[in-house]
Every structure is written in structure tokens, then in C-alpha cells.
Design a protein around this motif. Structure first.
Motif, PDB file in Angstrom:
ATOM      1  N   PRO A  61       0.805  -1.219   0.000  1.00 15.64           N
ATOM      2  CA  PRO A  61       0.000   0.000   0.000  1.00 15.64           C
ATOM      3  C   PRO A  61       0.841   1.272   0.000  1.00 15.64           C
ATOM      4  N   ARG A  62       2.061   1.174   0.513  1.00 16.51           N
ATOM      5  CA  ARG A  62       2.895   2.367   0.641  1.00 16.51           C
ATOM      6  C   ARG A  62       3.787   2.604  -0.560  1.00 16.51           C
ATOM      7  N   ARG A  63       4.233   1.519  -1.210  1.00 17.61           N
ATOM      8  CA  ARG A  63       5.200   1.683  -2.304  1.00 17.61           C
ATOM      9  C   ARG A  63       5.014   0.622  -3.381  1.00 17.61           C
ATOM     10  N   TYR A  64       5.518   0.979  -4.558  1.00 16.46           N
ATOM     11  CA  TYR A  64       5.707   0.023  -5.641  1.00 16.46           C
ATOM     12  C   TYR A  64       7.219  -0.112  -5.814  1.00 16.46           C
ATOM     13  N   ILE A  65       7.730  -1.321  -5.641  1.00 20.62           N
ATOM     14  CA  ILE A  65       9.175  -1.565  -5.608  1.00 20.62           C
ATOM     15  C   ILE A  65       9.557  -2.364  -6.842  1.00 20.62           C
ATOM     16  N   VAL A  66      10.519  -1.858  -7.593  1.00 21.47           N
ATOM     17  CA  VAL A  66      10.926  -2.500  -8.839  1.00 21.47           C
ATOM     18  C   VAL A  66      12.436  -2.737  -8.805  1.00 21.47           C
ATOM     19  N   VAL A  72      17.373  -0.815  -7.413  1.00 22.25           N
ATOM     20  CA  VAL A  72      16.010  -0.934  -6.903  1.00 22.25           C
ATOM     21  C   VAL A  72      15.378   0.451  -6.948  1.00 22.25           C
ATOM     22  N   VAL A  73      14.177   0.531  -7.507  1.00 25.10           N
ATOM     23  CA  VAL A  73      13.434   1.786  -7.587  1.00 25.10           C
ATOM     24  C   VAL A  73      12.201   1.666  -6.698  1.00 25.10           C
ATOM     25  N   GLY A 128       3.997   8.881  -7.154  1.00 24.45           N
ATOM     26  CA  GLY A 128       4.934   8.703  -8.256  1.00 24.45           C
ATOM     27  C   GLY A 128       6.338   9.163  -7.954  1.00 24.45           C
ATOM     28  N   ARG A 129       6.583   9.688  -6.753  1.00 25.60           N
ATOM     29  CA  ARG A 129       7.946  10.078  -6.383  1.00 25.60           C
ATOM     30  C   ARG A 129       8.848   8.863  -6.371  1.00 25.60           C
ATOM     31  N   ARG A 130      10.061   9.013  -6.919  1.00 23.12           N
ATOM     32  CA  ARG A 130      10.992   7.904  -7.086  1.00 23.12           C
ATOM     33  C   ARG A 130      12.184   8.025  -6.152  1.00 23.12           C
TER      34      ARG A 130
END
Length: 334
Positions: free
Chosen positions: A249-254, A261-262, A268-270
Motif C-alpha cells: 500500500p505504501r510503495r511500488y518496488i521494482v 532498486v526503484v 509517483g515520487r521515485r
């Protein structure tokens, strides 16, 4: 500290041997491989005792620690011997052909108080630590791990043709590569994580083992995890087509590549972090960690008991694939 390597013609040998030789105070006790020519060649190259019989080598040299490699079909037998001899060891994954074999040696290790480490090496890195921190705070709702390695011909080139035969290997990319990500999923979700669907293919190369695998895991609720592995990437050993994505819920981790790691928040802040995101770099850390733990009498970070639930998931994935599709390297009843 004197280390022996058994089943040493395994293609992972340099991942353990090279860092071992860099550690002050560590020396080679010997090497063993069931292929007498391979054992003799390794012994001559490394200037240490060699024997095709790992039992004879260990009894003669009495190493302080053993890195046990070799065919998956031979791993449980290696572990049983080392446990009985009281020799601390690390056993290369998957530690056997199926969960039944791994459960047996895990029980033996626990009963004897043996030091029996397993290189689930993502546990030694910052990437998994980050995921565990994020999942502990918010939970991981959806995850994908795509990890496609090089062509299976690399096993023949390394003298490990057995990897293309489900008899001594137990399967293909699922039992070889997916175990890392099944372990990660279980660590993030707990024991409720389980395979709910699986499909496998040997369309790329036609070997009796799978060269592509897609395993979907779920747990109570609607959380899903997809683990894709294969032997399809046109590149040298230790290069991968990889892409990991985890949504909380807090982040999308790629993790788009082996060193990046992004993290993106809902706006949308990276945030970009540099860390190792493949298994290869962690074997050096793993080797140093297990030797330090043996020296101070501590338990391994991951042991045979940790491999048991992972292998149950592997068995379940093969059973699902056998029921749902035209191809599986294991019979449906297994």
C-alpha cells in the motif's frame, strides 16, 4: 580453517572456492567428485588432495567445513554422511530431489545438532532485507519475480549434463532457480504461501526438463505472486533477463536490473537505491558468513529446516503443472 569441496565438478564451484581462497587463515583440505578425472584435475590445479570417494576424502583429511555440491540425486546421501561424521557443512540447494528427501536429512541434522547451512543466498543481501521491512510495515499484495537464465547448453559445457535429466536433477528451472523466490515469498507471507497454479514448458530446447516455468502463489485473501524462471536468455552464465516488482500500500518496488532498486510512492515520487538483486553476488557473503558462524558456534542463517517448506512448494508446483498442462518433468503421482 580447512575446507573440502565435494561434488566439485558442479558449475557453482567458483562461487564458493574463489571467495574461500581470499579469506585469511582458510585453506583447502581437498576436493572430491565421482568423476575420477574431474577430481584428479581439480586436485592437480588446486594443489590439494583429491578423491572420487567423498567419504574417503573426508575421513582422511578431516576438514573443518565441507561445501557439498554435486548432483541433486546425491545431495541427501552427502548430507547424511556429513551429519553422521559431525562435520559442519553447507549443502547446495535444492538439497535433494523432493521434499521427502530434504525432510529426512533435516530431521537428522536437528537430532544431531549439526551445522547444516543452505545457500538461500538472497537472505544474505540488502534487497530481501528491504522487502521484509516493507512487507512487515504494510504487507505485500502482489509480487512478480522474473528470472530467466542462459541456455541449458551451459550445463553441458560445464560437464554437468545431468542437469538436463529429471532423474538426477529432479526437474529443470523450477527446482534450480525458482527455489530462491519461493523462499522469498514464504518469508514475506509466512506459511500460508502456497502454489495455486503452475505451467511448464520444454518448447525452447526439447529436453526432458522444463526450460520455462510459471508458478503462481497465493495466500489467504487475494494476494498473488508470480515466479517465472527459465533457460532462455541469450547471454553468458550469471547474466539474466530479470525484473522483480512488489506492491505494498505504501510503495511500488521494482528491481529492473542486477544492481538497482526503484521505490515509488503513490504520488509517483521515485527513490533509487543501489544494491545487488541477483543471487550471484551473495555467494561470497554467504561463504564468509557460514564460516564465521561455525567459528563462533552460531546457527546458520538458513538451514535444512528452512529448505523443507520450499521443497514442498516445489513438489506442489510440479504436481499442479502435471495436472494442468501437457508437459511436466515429473509424473503426476509424484
Amino acid at each position: 580453517m580447512r575446507i573440502a569441496f565435494i561434488g566439485a565438478s558442479h558449475w557453482h564451484l567458483p562461487l564458493y572456492l574463489d571467495p574461500a581462497l581470499e579469506i585469511p587463515g582458510v585453506g583447502l583440505a581437498g576436493v572430491s567428485d565421482p568423476d575420477p578425472g574431474a577430481a584428479a584435475a581439480l586436485g592437480a590445479r588446486l594443489g590439494c588432495p583429491a578423491d572420487p570417494d567423498f567419504r574417503a576424502l573426508c575421513r582422511r583429511t578431516r576438514p573443518d567445513f565441507v561445501v557439498a555440491l554435486g548432483r541433486h540425486a546425491d545431495m541427501a546421501e552427502e548430507a547424511e554422511f556429513l551429519i553422521a561424521e559431525g562435520i559442519p557443512f553447507a549443502l547446495e540447494k535444492p538439497c535433494g530431489l523432493d521434499a521427502a528427501q530434504v525432510e529426512r536429512i533435516a530431521r537428522l541434522a536437528e537430532a544431531r545438532g549439526a551445522f547444516a547451512a543452505v545457500p538461500l543466498v538472497f537472505r544474505n543481501g540488502d534487497f530481501l532485507a528491504l522487502l521484509r521491512e516493507e512487507a512487515a510495515a504494510e504487507g505485500a499484495q502482489c509480487m512478480t519475480f522474473r528470472f530467466i537464465a542462459g541456455f541449458p547448453a551451459r550445463y553441458r559445457q560445464a560437464g554437468c549434463d545431468w542437469m538436463l535429466d529429471p532423474g538426477p536433477a529432479g526437474g529443470g528451472c523450477t527446482i534450480n532457480l525458482a527455489v530462491h523466490f519461493l523462499d522469498i515469498c514464504r518469508l514475506l507471507w509466512g506459511p500460508e504461501a502456497r502454489p495455486i497454479a503452475a505451467a511448464m514448458s520444454n518448447a525452447a530446447w526439447g529436453h526432458p526438463i522444463e526450460d520455462y516455468s510459471a508458478v503462481t502463489l497465493g495466500r489467504t485473501g487475494s494476494e498473488l505472486c508470480l515466479v517465472e524462471t527459465g533457460y532462455l536468455y541469450p547471454g553468458p552464465t550469471s547474466t539474466f533477463d530479470m525484473h522483480f516488482a512488489i506492491r505494498t500500500p505504501r510503495r511500488y518496488i521494482v528491481a529492473p536490473d542486477p544492481g538497482t532498486v526503484v521505490l515509488l510512492d503513490p504520488s509517483g515520487r521515485r527513490e533509487v537505491r543501489r544494491m545487488h538483486t541477483t543471487n550471484v553476488a551473495h555467494y561470497r557473503t554467504f561463504l564468509r558468513d557460514v564460516l564465521a558462524r561455525v567459528r563462533r558456534g552460531a546457527a546458520p542463517l538458513a538451514g535444512l529446516g528452512d529448505m523443507v517448506p520450499v521443497m514442498r512448494m516445489v513438489d506442489a508446483a510440479y504436481a499442479l503443472a502435471a495436472r494442468s498442462g501437457p508437459f511436466s518433468p515429473r509424473p503426476a503421482a509424484r
